[in-house]
Design a protein around this motif. Structure first.
Motif, PDB file in Angstrom:
ATOM      1  N   PHE A  32      -5.545 -36.353 -24.696  1.00  0.00           N
ATOM      2  CA  PHE A  32      -6.790 -35.599 -24.825  1.00  0.00           C
ATOM      3  C   PHE A  32      -6.555 -34.148 -25.230  1.00  0.00           C
ATOM      4  CE2 PHE A  32      -8.153 -39.162 -22.273  1.00  0.00           C
ATOM      5  CZ  PHE A  32      -9.427 -39.416 -22.731  1.00  0.00           C
ATOM      6  N   THR A  33      -5.312 -33.728 -25.298  1.00  0.00           N
ATOM      7  CA  THR A  33      -5.043 -32.330 -25.617  1.00  0.00           C
ATOM      8  C   THR A  33      -5.116 -32.091 -27.115  1.00  0.00           C
ATOM      9  OG1 THR A  33      -2.649 -32.680 -25.792  1.00  0.00           O
ATOM     10  CG2 THR A  33      -3.521 -32.162 -23.606  1.00  0.00           C
ATOM     11  N   TRP A  34      -5.433 -30.854 -27.488  1.00  0.00           N
ATOM     12  CA  TRP A  34      -5.539 -30.479 -28.891  1.00  0.00           C
ATOM     13  C   TRP A  34      -4.184 -30.568 -29.590  1.00  0.00           C
ATOM     14  CZ3 TRP A  34      -9.425 -29.831 -32.194  1.00  0.00           C
ATOM     15  CH2 TRP A  34      -9.176 -29.179 -33.390  1.00  0.00           C
ATOM     16  N   GLU A  35      -3.106 -30.346 -28.847  1.00  0.00           N
ATOM     17  CA  GLU A  35      -1.775 -30.331 -29.456  1.00  0.00           C
ATOM     18  C   GLU A  35      -1.336 -31.720 -29.908  1.00  0.00           C
ATOM     19  OE1 GLU A  35      -2.608 -28.858 -26.679  1.00  0.00           O
ATOM     20  OE2 GLU A  35      -2.445 -26.748 -27.267  1.00  0.00           O
ATOM     21  N   ALA A  36      -1.823 -32.761 -29.261  1.00  0.00           N
ATOM     22  CA  ALA A  36      -1.467 -34.125 -29.657  1.00  0.00           C
ATOM     23  C   ALA A  36      -2.212 -34.494 -30.935  1.00  0.00           C
ATOM     24  CB  ALA A  36      -1.805 -35.105 -28.537  1.00  0.00           C
ATOM     25  N   ASP A  37      -1.592 -35.338 -31.763  1.00  0.00           N
ATOM     26  CA  ASP A  37      -2.205 -35.719 -33.038  1.00  0.00           C
ATOM     27  C   ASP A  37      -3.124 -36.930 -32.917  1.00  0.00           C
ATOM     28  OD1 ASP A  37      -0.837 -33.673 -34.256  1.00  0.00           O
ATOM     29  OD2 ASP A  37       0.815 -34.954 -34.947  1.00  0.00           O
ATOM     30  N   VAL A  38      -3.198 -37.510 -31.728  1.00  0.00           N
ATOM     31  CA  VAL A  38      -3.988 -38.731 -31.562  1.00  0.00           C
ATOM     32  C   VAL A  38      -5.445 -38.495 -31.929  1.00  0.00           C
ATOM     33  CG1 VAL A  38      -4.659 -40.551 -29.967  1.00  0.00           C
ATOM     34  CG2 VAL A  38      -2.431 -39.456 -29.725  1.00  0.00           C
ATOM     35  N   HIS A  39      -6.004 -37.363 -31.488  1.00  0.00           N
ATOM     36  CA  HIS A  39      -7.421 -37.113 -31.726  1.00  0.00           C
ATOM     37  C   HIS A  39      -7.723 -36.958 -33.206  1.00  0.00           C
ATOM     38  CE1 HIS A  39      -7.442 -32.694 -32.655  1.00  0.00           C
ATOM     39  NE2 HIS A  39      -6.260 -32.765 -32.063  1.00  0.00           N
ATOM     40  N   LEU A  40      -6.743 -36.517 -34.002  1.00  0.00           N
ATOM     41  CA  LEU A  40      -6.959 -36.379 -35.434  1.00  0.00           C
ATOM     42  C   LEU A  40      -7.125 -37.743 -36.096  1.00  0.00           C
ATOM     43  CD1 LEU A  40      -4.360 -33.563 -36.221  1.00  0.00           C
ATOM     44  CD2 LEU A  40      -6.826 -33.324 -35.876  1.00  0.00           C
ATOM     45  N   HIS A  41      -6.341 -38.721 -35.657  1.00  0.00           N
ATOM     46  CA  HIS A  41      -6.494 -40.074 -36.178  1.00  0.00           C
ATOM     47  C   HIS A  41      -7.842 -40.669 -35.766  1.00  0.00           C
ATOM     48  CE1 HIS A  41      -2.613 -41.092 -38.060  1.00  0.00           C
ATOM     49  NE2 HIS A  41      -2.102 -40.209 -37.214  1.00  0.00           N
ATOM     50  N   LEU A  42      -8.252 -40.421 -34.536  1.00  0.00           N
ATOM     51  CA  LEU A  42      -9.515 -40.972 -34.078  1.00  0.00           C
ATOM     52  C   LEU A  42     -10.689 -40.362 -34.838  1.00  0.00           C
ATOM     53  CD1 LEU A  42     -11.134 -42.743 -32.168  1.00  0.00           C
ATOM     54  CD2 LEU A  42     -10.981 -40.941 -30.433  1.00  0.00           C
ATOM     55  N   LYS A  43     -10.670 -39.058 -35.028  1.00  0.00           N
ATOM     56  CA  LYS A  43     -11.770 -38.399 -35.734  1.00  0.00           C
ATOM     57  C   LYS A  43     -11.823 -38.803 -37.200  1.00  0.00           C
ATOM     58  CE  LYS A  43     -11.729 -34.517 -32.513  1.00  0.00           C
ATOM     59  NZ  LYS A  43     -11.286 -33.129 -32.261  1.00  0.00           N
ATOM     60  N   ARG A  44     -10.659 -38.926 -37.829  1.00  0.00           N
ATOM     61  CA  ARG A  44     -10.648 -39.377 -39.227  1.00  0.00           C
ATOM     62  C   ARG A  44     -11.164 -40.817 -39.310  1.00  0.00           C
ATOM     63  NH1 ARG A  44      -7.488 -38.112 -43.670  1.00  0.00           N
ATOM     64  NH2 ARG A  44      -7.695 -35.989 -42.893  1.00  0.00           N
ATOM     65  N   ALA A  45     -10.759 -41.658 -38.355  1.00  0.00           N
ATOM     66  CA  ALA A  45     -11.219 -43.050 -38.364  1.00  0.00           C
ATOM     67  C   ALA A  45     -12.724 -43.136 -38.179  1.00  0.00           C
ATOM     68  CB  ALA A  45     -10.500 -43.843 -37.272  1.00  0.00           C
ATOM     69  N   TRP A  46     -13.276 -42.329 -37.285  1.00  0.00           N
ATOM     70  CA  TRP A  46     -14.731 -42.302 -37.103  1.00  0.00           C
ATOM     71  C   TRP A  46     -15.438 -41.936 -38.405  1.00  0.00           C
ATOM     72  CZ3 TRP A  46     -14.494 -39.142 -31.946  1.00  0.00           C
ATOM     73  CH2 TRP A  46     -14.474 -40.031 -30.856  1.00  0.00           C
ATOM     74  N   LEU A  47     -14.935 -40.912 -39.077  1.00  0.00           N
ATOM     75  CA  LEU A  47     -15.571 -40.452 -40.305  1.00  0.00           C
ATOM     76  C   LEU A  47     -15.491 -41.508 -41.397  1.00  0.00           C
ATOM     77  CD1 LEU A  47     -16.882 -38.076 -41.876  1.00  0.00           C
ATOM     78  CD2 LEU A  47     -14.567 -37.415 -42.552  1.00  0.00           C
ATOM     79  N   ARG A  48     -14.313 -42.051 -41.633  1.00  0.00           N
ATOM     80  CA  ARG A  48     -14.139 -43.038 -42.695  1.00  0.00           C
ATOM     81  C   ARG A  48     -14.905 -44.328 -42.421  1.00  0.00           C
ATOM     82  NH1 ARG A  48     -13.267 -39.377 -45.442  1.00  0.00           N
ATOM     83  NH2 ARG A  48     -11.256 -38.549 -46.105  1.00  0.00           N
ATOM     84  N   ALA A  49     -15.095 -44.655 -41.159  1.00  0.00           N
ATOM     85  CA  ALA A  49     -15.828 -45.878 -40.825  1.00  0.00           C
ATOM     86  C   ALA A  49     -17.279 -45.824 -41.270  1.00  0.00           C
ATOM     87  CB  ALA A  49     -15.754 -46.146 -39.320  1.00  0.00           C
ATOM     88  N   GLU A  50     -17.808 -44.623 -41.467  1.00  0.00           N
ATOM     89  CA  GLU A  50     -19.195 -44.468 -41.910  1.00  0.00           C
ATOM     90  C   GLU A  50     -19.311 -44.226 -43.407  1.00  0.00           C
ATOM     91  OE1 GLU A  50     -21.712 -45.044 -39.935  1.00  0.00           O
ATOM     92  OE2 GLU A  50     -20.241 -45.464 -38.334  1.00  0.00           O
ATOM     93  N   ARG A  51     -18.194 -44.208 -44.103  1.00  0.00           N
ATOM     94  CA  ARG A  51     -18.213 -43.956 -45.539  1.00  0.00           C
ATOM     95  C   ARG A  51     -18.023 -45.253 -46.309  1.00  0.00           C
ATOM     96  NH1 ARG A  51     -20.369 -39.725 -47.089  1.00  0.00           N
ATOM     97  NH2 ARG A  51     -18.878 -39.034 -48.662  1.00  0.00           N
ATOM     98  N   TRP A  52     -18.791 -45.440 -47.381  1.00  0.00           N
ATOM     99  CA  TRP A  52     -18.686 -46.595 -48.257  1.00  0.00           C
ATOM    100  C   TRP A  52     -18.891 -47.914 -47.521  1.00  0.00           C
ATOM    101  CZ3 TRP A  52     -19.347 -44.737 -52.778  1.00  0.00           C
ATOM    102  CH2 TRP A  52     -18.850 -43.478 -53.099  1.00  0.00           C
ATOM    103  N   GLY A  53     -19.898 -47.925 -46.665  1.00  0.00           N
ATOM    104  CA  GLY A  53     -20.274 -49.150 -45.981  1.00  0.00           C
ATOM    105  C   GLY A  53     -19.877 -49.159 -44.527  1.00  0.00           C
ATOM    106  N   GLY A  54     -20.876 -48.978 -43.639  1.00  0.00           N
ATOM    107  CA  GLY A  54     -20.610 -49.017 -42.212  1.00  0.00           C
ATOM    108  C   GLY A  54     -20.579 -50.441 -41.691  1.00  0.00           C
TER     109      GLY A  54
END
Length: 324
Positions: A288-310
């Protein structure tokens, strides 16, 4: 028929991974989080490596490859969380001058979506809009179906908050002087969805690696947490999701069918989002920390999941395909 990757395809995949590791490693990734403006010099380096000319014919300065090879490259881009309108530049390299060489950056938007979003508005020189006569947004209402080109200066936009710090967004509210283009809009939509699915697949695969690596390092009660059955099951489920999505994405790259691409996008979106969430779970409080890269993958996945067909749109399309 052999569906395994050829030696050349494996070399392309490995070479792309090595290139991105050297040009867009973790330091560059974190720097991009702090300042999401695209690095023009880095963009031209990608272009010089042929990133945006993979399918252009060799006489035109391209690499002359096919869609399956492009998918392999974009899988690696998703794995590295490479930012920017990558799919648009790959698909439109033969349409807009300077895109293949990295001198110009082009964005692709679908007028059928509401809100109509423009990725990286401060960095793109040109927008290609795929029109839809059924849409209700005033930007495209009453226009013919097809494609339109607009310079960045002719777009009227409003601020729009992005869940992904690496992908700035703006909402397009008006286009002053759209220029009609003779492009195959359905094909562009389909291939944009496939390349987005490939990026989601790369992210899903990367979060599996991150979860397994952390589970082997983090210890509780004197043992690595990866030795605990609950963590083993979580990582195994992540791997299964990623591999199922991989089969679907690779198959869609070969067939190019509408329903195949729709199914691949649906599976890749689910794998990227759920794997990122499970990776965060494996990391525990550290995730859950900002320093970890996990949240970046989750946020990118959320965004891409709504692009070009949800998901809802994809499920309806697949259900209709089963009936007809």
């Amino acid at each position: 028929m052999d569906f395994q990757l050829t030696e050349d395809q494996r070399a392309l995949r490995d070479g792309t991974r090595e290139l991105l590791a050297g040009r867009f490693g973790r330091d560059r990734l974190r720097a991009a989080v702090d300042d999401p403006a695209l690095d023009r010099a880095g963009w031209r380096e990608l272009a010089a490596a042929g990133f945006f000319a993979l399918r252009l014919p060799e006489p035109d300065g391209g690499v002359g490859l096919g869609l399956p090879e492009v998918v392999l490259v974009f899988e690696e881009a998703g794995r590295a969380l490479l930012p920017g309108p990558l799919a648009a530049c790959e698909l439109l390299a033969g349409v807009v001058d300077g895109v293949a060489t990295g001198e110009r950056i082009v964005a692709l938007a679908d007028a059928a979506t509401d809100p109509l979003l423009w990725e990286h508005p401060a960095d793109c020189d040109t927008l290609i809009l795929l029109g839809d006569p059924q849409g209700a947004d005033p930007v495209h209402q009453g226009r013919e179906s097809g494609a339109y080109r607009s310079a960045a200066d002719d777009l009227v936009c409003a601020p729009f908050a992005s869940v992904d710090p690496l992908t700035p967004l703006a909402r397009i509210t008006d286009i002053a002087h759209p220029v009609p283009l003779s492009l195959d809009a359905p094909r562009l939509r389909r291939e944009a969805a496939l390349l987005t699915a490939a990026q989601q697949l790369g992210s899903a695969s990367r979060t599996v690696e991150m979860a397994v690596a952390y589970a082997g390092e983090r210890e509780q009660f004197g043992a690595p947490i990866g030795s605990f059955q609950a963590i083993k099951h979580l990582c195994a489920q992540m791997l299964v999701r990623a591999e199922i999505a991989r089969s679907a994405v690779y198959a869609a790259a070969v067939t190019g069918g509408d329903l195949d691409v729709t199914g691949a996008k649906l599976l890749a979106d689910a794998a990227a989002v759920r794997n990122a969430r499970d990776c965060l779970q494996v990391h525990g409080g550290m995730g859950f920390t900002w320093e970890a890269d996990v949240h970046l993958h989750l946020k990118r996945a959320w965004l891409r999941a709504e692009r070009w067909g949800g998901a809802a749109e994809a499920e309806e399309a697949l259900a209709a395909g089963l009936i007809t």
